[in-house]
Write a protein that holds these residues in place. Structure first.
Motif, PDB file in Angstrom:
ATOM      1  N   ILE A 254      -1.425   7.121  16.343  1.00 40.47           N
ATOM      2  CA  ILE A 254      -1.155   8.152  16.209  1.00 40.47           C
ATOM      3  C   ILE A 254      -0.330   8.217  14.860  1.00 40.47           C
ATOM      4  CG2 ILE A 254      -0.590  10.206  17.271  1.00 40.47           C
ATOM      5  CD1 ILE A 254      -1.676   8.131  20.136  1.00 40.47           C
ATOM      6  N   ALA A 255       0.619   7.632  15.401  1.00 41.95           N
ATOM      7  CA  ALA A 255       2.058   8.126  14.027  1.00 41.95           C
ATOM      8  C   ALA A 255       1.827   7.535  12.914  1.00 41.95           C
ATOM      9  CB  ALA A 255       3.486   6.641  14.356  1.00 41.95           C
ATOM     10  N   ILE A 256       0.889   6.301  11.929  1.00 39.17           N
ATOM     11  CA  ILE A 256       0.800   6.365  10.833  1.00 39.17           C
ATOM     12  C   ILE A 256      -0.853   7.302  10.368  1.00 39.17           C
ATOM     13  CG2 ILE A 256      -0.699   4.667   9.485  1.00 39.17           C
ATOM     14  CD1 ILE A 256       0.023   2.870  11.653  1.00 39.17           C
ATOM     15  N   ILE A 257      -1.428   7.773  12.229  1.00 37.64           N
ATOM     16  CA  ILE A 257      -2.654   8.542  11.107  1.00 37.64           C
ATOM     17  C   ILE A 257      -1.606   9.697  10.883  1.00 37.64           C
ATOM     18  CG2 ILE A 257      -4.679  10.041  11.676  1.00 37.64           C
ATOM     19  CD1 ILE A 257      -5.235   7.314  13.480  1.00 37.64           C
ATOM     20  N   TRP A 258      -0.736  10.678  11.599  1.00 38.23           N
ATOM     21  CA  TRP A 258       0.060  11.394  11.665  1.00 38.23           C
ATOM     22  C   TRP A 258       0.723  11.570  10.626  1.00 38.23           C
ATOM     23  CZ3 TRP A 258       0.421  16.242  13.804  1.00 38.23           C
ATOM     24  CH2 TRP A 258       1.345  17.060  13.844  1.00 38.23           C
ATOM     25  N   PHE A 259       1.337  10.577   9.981  1.00 40.02           N
ATOM     26  CA  PHE A 259       2.127  10.785   8.265  1.00 40.02           C
ATOM     27  C   PHE A 259       1.524   9.876   7.524  1.00 40.02           C
ATOM     28  CE2 PHE A 259       5.549   9.842  12.087  1.00 40.02           C
ATOM     29  CZ  PHE A 259       5.883  11.245  12.141  1.00 40.02           C
ATOM     30  N   GLY A 260       0.316   9.500   7.922  1.00 40.59           N
ATOM     31  CA  GLY A 260      -0.324   8.653   6.565  1.00 40.59           C
ATOM     32  C   GLY A 260      -1.202  10.488   6.223  1.00 40.59           C
ATOM     33  N   GLY A 261      -1.287  11.029   7.031  1.00 45.29           N
ATOM     34  CA  GLY A 261      -3.054  12.250   6.501  1.00 45.29           C
ATOM     35  C   GLY A 261      -1.324  12.749   6.090  1.00 45.29           C
ATOM     36  N   ILE A 262      -0.282  12.895   6.032  1.00 47.10           N
ATOM     37  CA  ILE A 262       0.479  14.398   5.178  1.00 47.10           C
ATOM     38  C   ILE A 262       0.604  13.716   3.662  1.00 47.10           C
ATOM     39  CG2 ILE A 262       2.635  15.135   5.333  1.00 47.10           C
ATOM     40  CD1 ILE A 262       3.040  14.904   8.211  1.00 47.10           C
ATOM     41  N   ARG A 263       0.775  12.042   3.480  1.00 41.00           N
ATOM     42  CA  ARG A 263       1.239  11.623   3.354  1.00 41.00           C
ATOM     43  C   ARG A 263      -0.227  11.761   1.689  1.00 41.00           C
ATOM     44  NH1 ARG A 263       5.200   9.052   1.049  1.00 41.00           N
ATOM     45  NH2 ARG A 263       5.063   8.357  -0.116  1.00 41.00           N
ATOM     46  N   VAL A 264      -1.576  11.609   2.359  1.00 39.77           N
ATOM     47  CA  VAL A 264      -2.667  11.501   1.442  1.00 39.77           C
ATOM     48  C   VAL A 264      -2.957  13.239   1.164  1.00 39.77           C
ATOM     49  CG1 VAL A 264      -4.706  11.369   1.785  1.00 39.77           C
ATOM     50  CG2 VAL A 264      -4.432   9.329   2.412  1.00 39.77           C
TER      51      VAL A 264
ATOM     52  N   ARG B  89      -0.749  15.530   0.337  1.00 40.64           N
ATOM     53  CA  ARG B  89       0.614  15.390  -0.496  1.00 40.64           C
ATOM     54  C   ARG B  89       0.107  14.791  -1.544  1.00 40.64           C
ATOM     55  NH1 ARG B  89       5.836  16.113   3.177  1.00 40.64           N
ATOM     56  NH2 ARG B  89       5.531  18.119   4.252  1.00 40.64           N
ATOM     57  N   GLY B  90      -0.688  13.823  -1.845  1.00 33.91           N
ATOM     58  CA  GLY B  90      -1.465  13.546  -2.770  1.00 33.91           C
ATOM     59  C   GLY B  90      -0.628  11.781  -3.413  1.00 33.91           C
ATOM     60  N   TYR B  91       0.380  11.545  -2.678  1.00 31.68           N
ATOM     61  CA  TYR B  91       1.018  10.173  -2.268  1.00 31.68           C
ATOM     62  C   TYR B  91       0.094   8.884  -1.630  1.00 31.68           C
ATOM     63  CZ  TYR B  91       5.333  13.391  -2.053  1.00 31.68           C
ATOM     64  OH  TYR B  91       6.302  14.251  -2.787  1.00 31.68           O
ATOM     65  N   MET B  92      -0.818   9.027  -1.438  1.00 32.48           N
ATOM     66  CA  MET B  92      -1.561   8.343  -1.276  1.00 32.48           C
ATOM     67  C   MET B  92      -3.226   8.250  -1.115  1.00 32.48           C
ATOM     68  SD  MET B  92      -1.283   6.209   2.805  1.00 32.48           S
ATOM     69  CE  MET B  92      -1.291   4.393   3.198  1.00 32.48           C
ATOM     70  N   GLN B  93      -4.064   7.296  -0.921  1.00 34.52           N
ATOM     71  CA  GLN B  93      -5.274   7.450  -1.208  1.00 34.52           C
ATOM     72  C   GLN B  93      -6.024   7.602   0.286  1.00 34.52           C
ATOM     73  OE1 GLN B  93      -5.926   4.932  -5.237  1.00 34.52           O
ATOM     74  NE2 GLN B  93      -7.574   6.521  -5.388  1.00 34.52           N
ATOM     75  N   VAL B  94      -7.042   7.289   0.678  1.00 31.37           N
ATOM     76  CA  VAL B  94      -7.848   7.696   1.742  1.00 31.37           C
ATOM     77  C   VAL B  94      -8.595   6.124   1.857  1.00 31.37           C
ATOM     78  CG1 VAL B  94      -9.957   8.352   3.322  1.00 31.37           C
ATOM     79  CG2 VAL B  94      -8.854  10.136   1.717  1.00 31.37           C
ATOM     80  N   GLY B  95      -8.659   5.429   1.010  1.00 28.97           N
ATOM     81  CA  GLY B  95      -8.840   4.153   1.195  1.00 28.97           C
ATOM     82  C   GLY B  95      -7.866   2.979   1.732  1.00 28.97           C
ATOM     83  N   ASP B  96      -6.224   3.420   0.579  1.00 27.68           N
ATOM     84  CA  ASP B  96      -5.279   2.958   1.248  1.00 27.68           C
ATOM     85  C   ASP B  96      -4.611   3.140   2.664  1.00 27.68           C
ATOM     86  OD1 ASP B  96      -5.139   1.509  -1.339  1.00 27.68           O
ATOM     87  OD2 ASP B  96      -3.690   3.434  -2.505  1.00 27.68           O
ATOM     88  N   LEU B  97      -5.032   4.313   3.452  1.00 26.68           N
ATOM     89  CA  LEU B  97      -4.489   4.943   4.457  1.00 26.68           C
ATOM     90  C   LEU B  97      -5.399   3.873   5.397  1.00 26.68           C
ATOM     91  CD1 LEU B  97      -3.117   6.453   6.425  1.00 26.68           C
ATOM     92  CD2 LEU B  97      -4.677   8.345   6.472  1.00 26.68           C
ATOM     93  N   MET B  98      -6.754   3.403   5.065  1.00 26.89           N
ATOM     94  CA  MET B  98      -7.356   3.196   6.207  1.00 26.89           C
ATOM     95  C   MET B  98      -7.271   2.040   5.949  1.00 26.89           C
ATOM     96  SD  MET B  98     -10.922   4.404   5.099  1.00 26.89           S
ATOM     97  CE  MET B  98     -12.576   3.728   5.875  1.00 26.89           C
TER      98      MET B  98
ATOM     99  N   ARG C 242       0.478  -1.288   0.292  1.00 28.39           N
ATOM    100  CA  ARG C 242       0.133   0.083   0.073  1.00 28.39           C
ATOM    101  C   ARG C 242       0.995   1.603   0.024  1.00 28.39           C
ATOM    102  NH1 ARG C 242      -4.836  -0.887  -1.863  1.00 28.39           N
ATOM    103  NH2 ARG C 242      -5.025  -3.329  -1.193  1.00 28.39           N
ATOM    104  N   ASP C 243       1.980   0.952   0.846  1.00 30.55           N
ATOM    105  CA  ASP C 243       2.631   2.745   1.020  1.00 30.55           C
ATOM    106  C   ASP C 243       4.090   1.975   1.592  1.00 30.55           C
ATOM    107  OD1 ASP C 243       3.780   4.830   1.927  1.00 30.55           O
ATOM    108  OD2 ASP C 243       2.361   5.581   0.878  1.00 30.55           O
ATOM    109  N   ALA C 244       4.983   1.591   1.018  1.00 29.38           N
ATOM    110  CA  ALA C 244       6.211   1.163   1.485  1.00 29.38           C
ATOM    111  C   ALA C 244       6.611   2.584   1.964  1.00 29.38           C
ATOM    112  CB  ALA C 244       7.021   1.241   0.127  1.00 29.38           C
ATOM    113  N   THR C 245       6.630   4.014   1.873  1.00 30.36           N
ATOM    114  CA  THR C 245       7.367   5.022   3.257  1.00 30.36           C
ATOM    115  C   THR C 245       7.017   4.480   4.035  1.00 30.36           C
ATOM    116  OG1 THR C 245       8.014   6.228   0.729  1.00 30.36           O
ATOM    117  CG2 THR C 245       8.354   7.281   2.784  1.00 30.36           C
TER     118      THR C 245
END
Length: 575
Positions: A252-262, A264-273, A151-154
């Protein structure tokens, strides 16, 4: 504990089925977040209701399939663990049954009971967890990592940081808990010992008003176990809060950094979920492993104790080449026999030599602790002599099979032992195929017929556990009847007339004299009246033979025997 898994061979097919079912269950759980991600990314964002319903229906089917796999796997796991426990208990019991008395003395009865019950139950419980969690947890953890990275290697770098911290926490807590679990089992043995002594000795405790003392003993053992249990549970209880804390911080860390990536367009909301779901699965699989580590140390301690029972080799075994007896029947001979108990400084019996022949009565008398019971315990090979030879029918008993040797002996122990069941069942313990007539005849010879006929159900009257519903004298007579029904070559009576009144004692010995005229009879007794008519009296003193002969001979040439006689008989009786 792995050593015990050899008993799982009969369930190999069921174990394979559980592994397959758990695999498919794990696949279904790993697939669900992907489907949810597709619903969000393609269905909700595009407003495609048909797609949402179609994929949602697929999610229901996948979830239902996973649930079915879980139910069947749980059923099979329980069946395997229960069957494993049955096999293991059977093997432990069979092993213990073949122990000599030396092994019983070494481990202890209370410990053997704990090992056969509580310890095996601990392993059973852990086996279910191993089949369910130990297999699924690694699948979920590895599968979750693979899916999260896809889903997201970074963002997966968060997992790289979190997992070692969680693993380190589990290791530290378990390392402190494992030694305490081993100590707990030992303290459980101690509690079991105190409880067993209280239950078996309740009459003595009440007779001497020692209830408070015994309650104090039990409370001390109970408190000792409780304190250790509290200590180990405090350590293990810290595991779950620590896991949940680390899980929440990771989320918390995933939502924090994941929110930043969403953003910036690096990730979709469904992929974060989906990513959050996969991380949850990874974390929960680690928590499951940590829970397993709570139980495995205790089960490991139990497995060590069970392996100790299974690995212990009996010091008394049948020889590879069994020697057949010669034409002699019931002939017993001791040749310079010495024996000492394990750890004892001095031998209990020293340089004992004598012979006992069919048609003769050999009596053994002596003071308390002179070695009388030990001496006759060597004949059925309850213990093996340290030196010298014991011959039965001209053959060294160590060259005979134990079954053959004990089949020639009718043994009546010092402490009469009866089993729960009917009187007839107890007497048939000496000879399974005995007819009712044989049982009744043995009872008549043992002077038990009268009190049995006065009981409501006669031979079918029930004996309570430990024979608590019959008197000491009745127990002894039933034990004697059990030996008589066997019609053995050798009778051994270990102070078996002590609870009888003089009249019954005399009648019993008179009846035995005609019944056992073709057999060898060895009697251990405290009463001079019981032994004075014996063909041979052996006087023991401090484990050595102080004198041997007939009553009148010993009165003239054995001081120890004279002292025993004078303490029991009057001058008129001596004359």
């Amino acid at each position: 504990m792995i050593k015990l898994f050899k008993f799982l061979k009969p369930y190999a097919a069921s174990i394979a089925a559980v592994l397959v079912l758990v695999f498919f269950q794990s696949l279904s759980e790993l697939y669900l977040p992907t489907l949810m991600s597709d619903i969000v990314n393609k269905g909700i964002i595009n407003g495609d209701t048909n797609y949402i319903l179609r994929v949602g229906g697929l999610m229901l089917i996948v979830a239902a399939g996973g649930t079915i796999c879980t139910i069947i796997a749980s059923f099979l796991s329980s069946k395997i663990a229960t069957g494993f426990g049955k096999i293991l208990r059977g093997n432990v019991f069979s092993k213990v049954e073949n122990y000599s008395l030396q092994e019983f003395d070494k481990i202890g009865t209370s410990s053997l009971i704990t090992r056969t019950t509580n310890d095996i139950t601990q392993i059973q419980q852990v086996l279910i967890i191993i089949l369910r969690i130990m297999v699924s947890a690694p699948m979920m953890c590895i599968g979750g990592i693979i899916m999260a990275v896809s889903r997201d290697a970074t963002l997966s770098l968060v997992i790289v940081v979190a997992v070692p911290i969680i693993a380190g926490t589990i290791f530290i807590i378990v390392r402190k808990g494992v030694p305490l679990f081993k100590i707990m089992q030992t303290k459980l043995d101690k509690l079991n010992l105190v409880l067993r002594e209280n239950l078996t000795g309740i009459r003595v405790i009440r007779a001497f008003n020692r209830n408070d003392h015994e309650k104090k003993r039990f409370d001390e053992a109970n408190l000792d176990l409780t304190n250790t249990a509290i200590k180990v549970n405090k350590i293990m209880a810290a595991l779950m809060p620590m896991m949940m804390l680390l899980l929440n911080f990771t989320t918390i860390a995933i939502i924090w950094f994941g929110g930043i990536r969403v953003d910036r367009g690096y990730m979709q909301v469904g992929d974060l979920m989906a990513f959050i779901q996969y991380v949850m699965q990874i974390m929960f699989s680690l928590i499951m492993v940590s829970m397993m580590f709570v139980l495995i140390p205790r089960a490991s301690a139990s497995a060590t104790r069970i392996n100790e029972v299974l690995d212990m080799t009996s010091q008394i075994n049948d020889p590879e080449e069994i020697v057949s007896a010669d034409s002699k029947r019931g002939y017993v001979e001791f040749k310079d026999v010495s024996f000492s108990y394990s750890g004892a400084e001095q031998p209990v019996i020293k340089n004992i030599s004598f012979s006992a022949k069919p048609g003769e009565v050999t009596a053994i008398i002596g003071g308390t602790g002179s070695g009388k019971s030990t001496l006759i315990s060597l004949i059925p090979r309850f213990y093996d002599a340290d030196s010298g030879n014991i011959l039965v029918n001209g053959v060294d008993i160590r060259k005979m099979s134990q079954e053959d040797l004990r089949g020639k002996i009718g043994f009546v122990p010092q402490k009469a032992v009866l089993f729960s069941g009917t009187i007839e069942e107890n007497i048939k313990y000496g000879k399974e195929d005995a007819t009712k007539e044989e049982v009744l005849y043995a009872c008549e010879i043992a002077q038990a017929g009268e009190f049995i006929s006065n009981m409501k159900d006669g031979l079918d009257s029930m004996i309570a556990q430990g024979g608590t519903n019959v008197s000491g004298g009745q127990k002894q007579r039933l034990s004697i009847a059990r030996a008589l029904v066997r019609k053995p070559e050798i009778y051994i009576f270990d102070d078996s007339f002590s609870a009888l009144d003089f009249k019954t004692d005399a009648k019993l010995r008179a009846a035995l004299e005609s019944e056992t005229e073709d057999s060898t009879m060895i009697i251990v007794a405290q009463r001079v009246s019981t032994v004075m008519n014996a063909d041979r009296i052996i006087v023991l003193n401090d484990g050595e033979i102080a004198g041997m002969g007939k009553h009148k001979e010993l009165l003239n040439n054995c001081e120890v025997y004279r002292e025993i006689v004078s303490s029991q008989l009057s001058e008129e009786e001596l004359a």
